[in-house]
Write a protein that holds these residues in place. Structure first.
Motif, PDB file in Angstrom:
ATOM      1  N   LEU A   1       0.817  -1.213   0.000  1.00  0.00           N
ATOM      2  CA  LEU A   1       0.000   0.000   0.000  1.00  0.00           C
ATOM      3  C   LEU A   1       0.850   1.262   0.000  1.00  0.00           C
ATOM      4  CD1 LEU A   1      -2.781  -1.055   2.532  1.00  0.00           C
ATOM      5  CD2 LEU A   1      -2.967  -0.901   0.040  1.00  0.00           C
ATOM      6  N   TRP A   2       2.014   1.214   0.616  1.00  0.00           N
ATOM      7  CA  TRP A   2       2.899   2.379   0.678  1.00  0.00           C
ATOM      8  C   TRP A   2       3.304   2.835  -0.713  1.00  0.00           C
ATOM      9  CZ3 TRP A   2       7.596   1.921  -1.627  1.00  0.00           C
ATOM     10  CH2 TRP A   2       8.059   0.622  -1.868  1.00  0.00           C
ATOM     11  N   ALA A   3       3.326   1.920  -1.683  1.00  0.00           N
ATOM     12  CA  ALA A   3       3.772   2.254  -3.034  1.00  0.00           C
ATOM     13  C   ALA A   3       2.619   2.548  -3.990  1.00  0.00           C
ATOM     14  CB  ALA A   3       4.624   1.118  -3.597  1.00  0.00           C
ATOM     15  N   ALA A   4       1.379   2.424  -3.508  1.00  0.00           N
ATOM     16  CA  ALA A   4       0.225   2.617  -4.388  1.00  0.00           C
ATOM     17  C   ALA A   4       0.184   4.006  -5.034  1.00  0.00           C
ATOM     18  CB  ALA A   4      -1.069   2.320  -3.638  1.00  0.00           C
ATOM     19  N   PRO A   5       0.422   5.105  -4.295  1.00  0.00           N
ATOM     20  CA  PRO A   5       0.390   6.418  -4.951  1.00  0.00           C
ATOM     21  C   PRO A   5       1.426   6.534  -6.073  1.00  0.00           C
ATOM     22  CG  PRO A   5       0.254   6.692  -2.577  1.00  0.00           C
ATOM     23  CD  PRO A   5       0.582   5.244  -2.838  1.00  0.00           C
TER      24      PRO A   5
END
Length: 157
Positions: free
Chosen positions: A109-113
């Motif tokens: 999730l940390w890399a989603a943006p």
């Protein structure tokens, strides 16, 4: 491309071997912390055991929590359908007989943006991988030796 996929971060998997089927549960609070902080989202979590005859069998979460000290109920139903029997068989091939493993599929999730921004710009991931810690340490030790140092400790103050 569906909106749900467009919003996702990269998805990884891990197969973690537990020699002698010994699962202490020490890592579960850390896994829960990663989920609670929104760093990852668990898509699949299942456990398998490789018997001494080489057969691989799935384990129920209830089978792992016989002592009552470890509450694994939070992970029950963590199944996206991504893992199939071929994945279980492949994980089983990596195991030594008499050992168990956890198979974890998770979204970063940390890399989603970052992933969303790159996809909007037309970029796509064409390769990926992971460097094992043992290989990294061996490389660092070799570099230190080539420089005349005494290993990683030589670089510490």
């Amino acid at each position: 491309m569906s909106d749900a996929f467009e919003d996702m971060g990269p998805v990884d998997f891990l197969v973690i071997e537990f020699p002698g089927n010994r699962m202490t549960g020490e890592g579960f609070p850390l896994l829960l912390d990663l989920v609670d902080r929104g760093v990852i989202r668990v898509l699949d979590l299942l456990f398998v055991r490789k018997d001494v005859d080489g057969s691989v069998v799935g384990l129920e979460l209830a089978d792992l929590d016989g002592d009552g000290r470890l509450d694994l109920s939070v992970f029950e139903g963590a199944s996206s359908g991504l893992l199939g029997q071929d994945d279980i068989d492949e994980a089983g091939m990596a195991l030594e007989p008499g050992n168990a493993a956890g198979i974890l599929v998770y979204e970063n999730l940390w890399a989603a943006p970052l992933a969303r921004a790159l996809r909007r710009g037309g970029a796509q991931l064409v390769a990926g991988g992971r460097i094992p810690v043992q290989a990294l340490l061996a490389s660092l030790e070799a570099a230190e030796a080539a420089e005349g140092g005494d290993g990683p400790a030589a670089s510490r103050p």
